[in-house]
Design a protein around this motif. Structure first.
Motif, PDB file in Angstrom:
ATOM      1  N   SER A 294     -21.382   5.622  53.497  1.00  0.00           N
ATOM      2  CA  SER A 294     -21.122   6.566  52.654  1.00  0.00           C
ATOM      3  C   SER A 294     -21.978   8.146  52.683  1.00  0.00           C
ATOM      4  O   SER A 294     -22.715   7.773  53.369  1.00  0.00           O
ATOM      5  N   PHE A 295     -21.305   8.603  52.124  1.00  0.00           N
ATOM      6  CA  PHE A 295     -21.628  10.302  52.537  1.00  0.00           C
ATOM      7  C   PHE A 295     -22.134  10.998  51.134  1.00  0.00           C
ATOM      8  O   PHE A 295     -21.087  11.134  49.815  1.00  0.00           O
ATOM      9  N   CYS A 296     -22.841  10.773  51.264  1.00  0.00           N
ATOM     10  CA  CYS A 296     -23.954  11.660  50.169  1.00  0.00           C
ATOM     11  C   CYS A 296     -24.408  13.085  49.487  1.00  0.00           C
ATOM     12  O   CYS A 296     -24.964  13.005  49.939  1.00  0.00           O
ATOM     13  N   LEU A 297     -23.421  14.146  49.357  1.00  0.00           N
ATOM     14  CA  LEU A 297     -23.469  14.733  49.258  1.00  0.00           C
ATOM     15  C   LEU A 297     -23.310  15.580  47.404  1.00  0.00           C
ATOM     16  O   LEU A 297     -24.693  16.034  47.043  1.00  0.00           O
ATOM     17  N   SER A 298     -22.537  15.550  46.986  1.00  0.00           N
ATOM     18  CA  SER A 298     -21.697  16.047  45.847  1.00  0.00           C
ATOM     19  C   SER A 298     -23.242  15.719  44.918  1.00  0.00           C
ATOM     20  O   SER A 298     -23.741  14.416  44.352  1.00  0.00           O
ATOM     21  N   GLU A 299     -23.741  16.752  43.529  1.00  0.00           N
ATOM     22  CA  GLU A 299     -24.865  16.145  43.195  1.00  0.00           C
ATOM     23  C   GLU A 299     -24.450  16.940  41.653  1.00  0.00           C
ATOM     24  O   GLU A 299     -23.500  17.933  41.845  1.00  0.00           O
ATOM     25  N   PRO A 300     -25.250  16.551  40.638  1.00  0.00           N
ATOM     26  CA  PRO A 300     -24.581  17.134  39.356  1.00  0.00           C
ATOM     27  C   PRO A 300     -24.633  19.136  39.018  1.00  0.00           C
ATOM     28  O   PRO A 300     -23.632  19.040  38.232  1.00  0.00           O
ATOM     29  N   GLU A 301     -24.967  19.235  40.098  1.00  0.00           N
ATOM     30  CA  GLU A 301     -25.542  21.377  40.396  1.00  0.00           C
ATOM     31  C   GLU A 301     -25.084  21.477  41.626  1.00  0.00           C
ATOM     32  O   GLU A 301     -24.930  22.684  41.536  1.00  0.00           O
ATOM     33  N   ALA A 302     -24.289  20.619  42.435  1.00  0.00           N
ATOM     34  CA  ALA A 302     -24.160  21.237  43.256  1.00  0.00           C
ATOM     35  C   ALA A 302     -22.895  19.708  44.093  1.00  0.00           C
ATOM     36  O   ALA A 302     -23.208  19.376  44.662  1.00  0.00           O
ATOM     37  N   GLY A 303     -21.684  20.915  43.541  1.00  0.00           N
ATOM     38  CA  GLY A 303     -20.910  19.682  44.345  1.00  0.00           C
ATOM     39  C   GLY A 303     -19.995  20.484  45.323  1.00  0.00           C
ATOM     40  O   GLY A 303     -20.352  20.401  46.819  1.00  0.00           O
ATOM     41  N   SER A 304     -19.056  21.467  44.929  1.00  0.00           N
ATOM     42  CA  SER A 304     -18.728  22.713  46.619  1.00  0.00           C
ATOM     43  C   SER A 304     -19.646  23.177  47.509  1.00  0.00           C
ATOM     44  O   SER A 304     -19.178  23.363  47.790  1.00  0.00           O
ATOM     45  N   ASP A 305     -20.385  23.523  45.790  1.00  0.00           N
ATOM     46  CA  ASP A 305     -21.676  24.603  46.854  1.00  0.00           C
ATOM     47  C   ASP A 305     -22.867  23.364  47.315  1.00  0.00           C
ATOM     48  O   ASP A 305     -23.743  23.262  46.706  1.00  0.00           O
ATOM     49  N   ALA A 306     -22.738  23.573  48.473  1.00  0.00           N
ATOM     50  CA  ALA A 306     -23.210  22.812  49.878  1.00  0.00           C
ATOM     51  C   ALA A 306     -24.275  23.040  49.762  1.00  0.00           C
ATOM     52  O   ALA A 306     -25.513  22.646  50.218  1.00  0.00           O
ATOM     53  N   THR A 307     -24.418  24.371  49.488  1.00  0.00           N
ATOM     54  CA  THR A 307     -26.364  25.304  49.688  1.00  0.00           C
ATOM     55  C   THR A 307     -27.020  24.661  48.762  1.00  0.00           C
ATOM     56  O   THR A 307     -28.491  25.278  49.272  1.00  0.00           O
ATOM     57  N   SER A 308     -26.376  24.389  47.430  1.00  0.00           N
ATOM     58  CA  SER A 308     -27.386  24.247  46.157  1.00  0.00           C
ATOM     59  C   SER A 308     -28.070  22.938  45.982  1.00  0.00           C
ATOM     60  O   SER A 308     -27.885  22.619  44.458  1.00  0.00           O
ATOM     61  N   GLN A 309     -28.329  22.098  47.753  1.00  0.00           N
ATOM     62  CA  GLN A 309     -28.802  20.903  46.958  1.00  0.00           C
ATOM     63  C   GLN A 309     -30.416  20.697  46.444  1.00  0.00           C
ATOM     64  O   GLN A 309     -31.115  21.451  46.229  1.00  0.00           O
ATOM     65  N   ARG A 310     -30.368  19.908  44.901  1.00  0.00           N
ATOM     66  CA  ARG A 310     -31.551  19.730  44.650  1.00  0.00           C
ATOM     67  C   ARG A 310     -32.120  18.346  44.812  1.00  0.00           C
ATOM     68  O   ARG A 310     -33.536  18.353  44.557  1.00  0.00           O
ATOM     69  N   THR A 311     -31.082  17.708  45.272  1.00  0.00           N
ATOM     70  CA  THR A 311     -32.598  16.369  46.052  1.00  0.00           C
ATOM     71  C   THR A 311     -32.800  16.881  47.095  1.00  0.00           C
ATOM     72  O   THR A 311     -32.549  17.939  48.386  1.00  0.00           O
ATOM     73  N   THR A 312     -34.139  16.106  47.177  1.00  0.00           N
ATOM     74  CA  THR A 312     -35.013  17.398  48.388  1.00  0.00           C
ATOM     75  C   THR A 312     -35.907  15.898  49.051  1.00  0.00           C
ATOM     76  O   THR A 312     -35.389  14.897  49.291  1.00  0.00           O
ATOM     77  N   ALA A 313     -36.217  16.485  50.158  1.00  0.00           N
ATOM     78  CA  ALA A 313     -36.319  15.826  51.478  1.00  0.00           C
ATOM     79  C   ALA A 313     -37.864  16.451  52.083  1.00  0.00           C
ATOM     80  O   ALA A 313     -37.584  16.893  52.807  1.00  0.00           O
ATOM     81  N   ILE A 314     -38.518  15.798  51.446  1.00  0.00           N
ATOM     82  CA  ILE A 314     -40.050  16.516  51.587  1.00  0.00           C
ATOM     83  C   ILE A 314     -41.262  15.756  53.160  1.00  0.00           C
ATOM     84  O   ILE A 314     -41.365  14.719  53.638  1.00  0.00           O
ATOM     85  N   ASP A 315     -41.260  16.325  54.125  1.00  0.00           N
ATOM     86  CA  ASP A 315     -41.200  16.153  55.303  1.00  0.00           C
ATOM     87  C   ASP A 315     -43.026  15.354  55.094  1.00  0.00           C
ATOM     88  O   ASP A 315     -43.839  16.315  55.140  1.00  0.00           O
ATOM     89  N   MET A 316     -43.291  14.314  55.590  1.00  0.00           N
ATOM     90  CA  MET A 316     -44.474  13.945  55.601  1.00  0.00           C
ATOM     91  C   MET A 316     -44.923  13.654  56.550  1.00  0.00           C
ATOM     92  O   MET A 316     -46.088  12.575  56.944  1.00  0.00           O
TER      93      MET A 316
END
Length: 496
Positions: A294-316
């Motif tokens: 599956s391709f997981c891009l869309s969010e509740p606040e970021a559908g077509s606007d892919a720059t507004s990602q709320r999902t975070t990937a913190i570098d550890m």
């Protein structure tokens, strides 16, 4: 002349030969024949010296007089796996396996053979012109191969496989180049009618995932059509892919959207931008249909606007920790891996986004409820939540911060797949409308003969054909290595 005369005490000598692939197509056929020691027939000779009618007549005699005979074939996938030489040898082994009488000695036409069950063998150059049992095996292999080529010719007459069945001609080569796409289209249409049409309405009404049908799609190669054979894919072009997508979408849009995501987004993205380790670990299974993605891009606040990602990937350091929610994810409940687009460096905007491969089985991955949609209801659309999911750095696609570019490039190709799906849905509706218009009568004639209906059908046909040409153009541009971004967007806009 029989080699048995040179070996005291040997009663069962098996002659073996193969007939090759025919005119660049079909399986390899091989035969094994054990004849009585005193058998003799003046016409049984090198099969290449006989015409088709003579071979067919001698086949009946051989089958009647042989102590035992068997014919085997090896399909094209195994030929590609072994190469034509060793596929031929293994097919002879298969024929020997099928003999009702175990041979004590084996003679083979040619100069290559693999030991068979510790039975002594001899390889004889031009043996089909020297030894009766080899000549008999050659005749059987060729006649069975010819019968198969005739069946293929009836199914695909455009290739003219009925003519000169044993060897390719320039005519065959030109036909294969010209009609390859038609073969893909016909195979997809036959598969759709046989495997997807039964129960399609019930699956959609009940929101029942087409698990069995998707497995069969994987077996047919529809889930990794454009992937290189090196990674278990079909190695086909984008034109072939959209032709198959259209045919499948005519009947089952749920199966086609599953196919679209796996091909256009997941497989293509991994093959184009993934590391060799990622391809070996994930792409080989995706292309073979062993798993889906599956391709997981869309969010509740970021559908077509892919720059507004709320999902975070913190570098550890050696891994990332993902937190966030993805919405409207096709294949969400059945996929084994997710390509997740997440923000690592908010201060960098879209340059801080990464694309990560996440396995569904990992701790912290939560699959939400299935969406109750208005259409395409059998496909698996879910919300997916990521709670402190640990992802190794080796699962990042591309360089650090490449995620936004990755999403944009993948989505451009994805638009071609969705355009083909929309085209197929429209074409399927049109085919049903034409069929019904010829069955339904009003005022003493089929409604298709009334201008009010005929005009509607004409408009439908025109718009569908225009959409088809836009889809084909975008696919062709992608295959040519051209910039297809605008063409894909136009095709999707018009077709949908």
């Amino acid at each position: 002349m029989s080699l048995l005369n040179n070996h005291s005490g040997i009663e069962a000598e098996a002659g073996c030969d193969e007939a090759g692939r025919g005119c660049l197509a079909g399986p390899v056929f091989a035969a094994a024949v054990i004849l009585p020691m005193d058998f003799y027939h003046p016409d049984i000779n090198d099969s290449k010296q006989l015409n088709e009618k003579q071979r067919q007549a001698l086949r009946k005699i051989i089958e009647q007089e042989a102590i035992s005979f068997a014919v085997a074939k090896m399909e094209v996938d195994d030929i590609d796996k072994y190469n034509i030489l060793w596929a031929s040898v293994r097919t002879m082994h298969k024929a020997l396996d099928k003999l009702a009488v175990k041979p004590q000695y084996i003679i083979v036409d040619g100069n290559k053979f693999l030991p068979y069950k510790k039975i002594k063998h001899d390889c004889i150059i031009k043996g089909d012109g020297l030894y009766t049992s080899i000549a008999a095996a050659s005749i059987l292999a060729k006649t069975y191969r010819d019968d198969h080529m005739i069946k293929l010719h009836k199914k695909w007459p455009q290739y003219n496989w009925e003519k000169n069945k044993g060897y390719p001609t320039s005519e065959h080569r030109e036909a294969i180049i010209s009609y390859e796409h038609l073969a893909v289209q016909q195979a997809a249409r036959e598969f759709t009618q046989q495997e997807l049409l039964p129960g399609v309405i019930d699956r959609d009404r009940e929101m029942k995932h087409p698990t069995t049908q998707v497995q069969k799609m994987g077996e047919m190669g529809f889930l990794g059509m454009m992937v290189s054979p090196e990674y278990n894919g079909g190695g086909m072009d984008t034109i072939s892919y959209v032709l198959a997508m259209e045919e499948i979408s005519k009947v089952d849009s749920s199966c086609s959207v599953i196919m679209s995501v796996n091909n256009s987004l997941v497989c293509w993205g991994l093959e184009t931008f993934g590391t060799e380790e990622q391809k070996q670990k994930y792409l080989t299974k995706l292309a073979a249909g062993e798993i889906i993605g599956s391709f997981c891009l869309s969010e509740p606040e970021a559908g077509s606007d892919a720059t507004s990602q709320r999902t975070t990937a913190i570098d550890m350091g050696d891994h990332y920790i993902i937190n966030g929610t993805k919405n409207w994810i096709t294949n969400g409940g059945k996929s084994s891996i997710h390509l997740v687009i997440a923000q690592t460096y908010p201060e960098k905007g879209h340059r801080g986004i990464n694309a990560l491969i996440v396995e569904t089985a990992w701790d912290g991955v939560v699959i939400g409820a299935k969406e109750d949609k208005l259409g395409i209801r059998a496909s698996d659309t879910h919300t997916i939540m990521y709670n402190d999911v640990k992802v190794p750095k080796s699962n990042r696609i591309g360089e650090d911060g490449f995620g936004f570019k990755f999403a944009m490039k993948v989505l451009s190709g994805g638009r071609i797949g969705i355009a083909a799906q929309a085209l197929g849905i429209a074409a399927g509706a049109y085919e049903l409308a034409v069929k019904y218009s010829k069955e339904r009568e009003a005022f003493g004639k089929p409604i298709s003969q009334h201008q009010a209906i005929a005009f509607k059908l004409a408009d439908m046909a025109t718009e569908i054909e225009a959409a088809r040409l836009l889809v084909y153009r975008a696919a062709w541009m992608k295959d040519q290595g051209m910039d297809y971004t605008s063409a894909a967007a136009m095709a999707k806009l018009f077709a949908s």
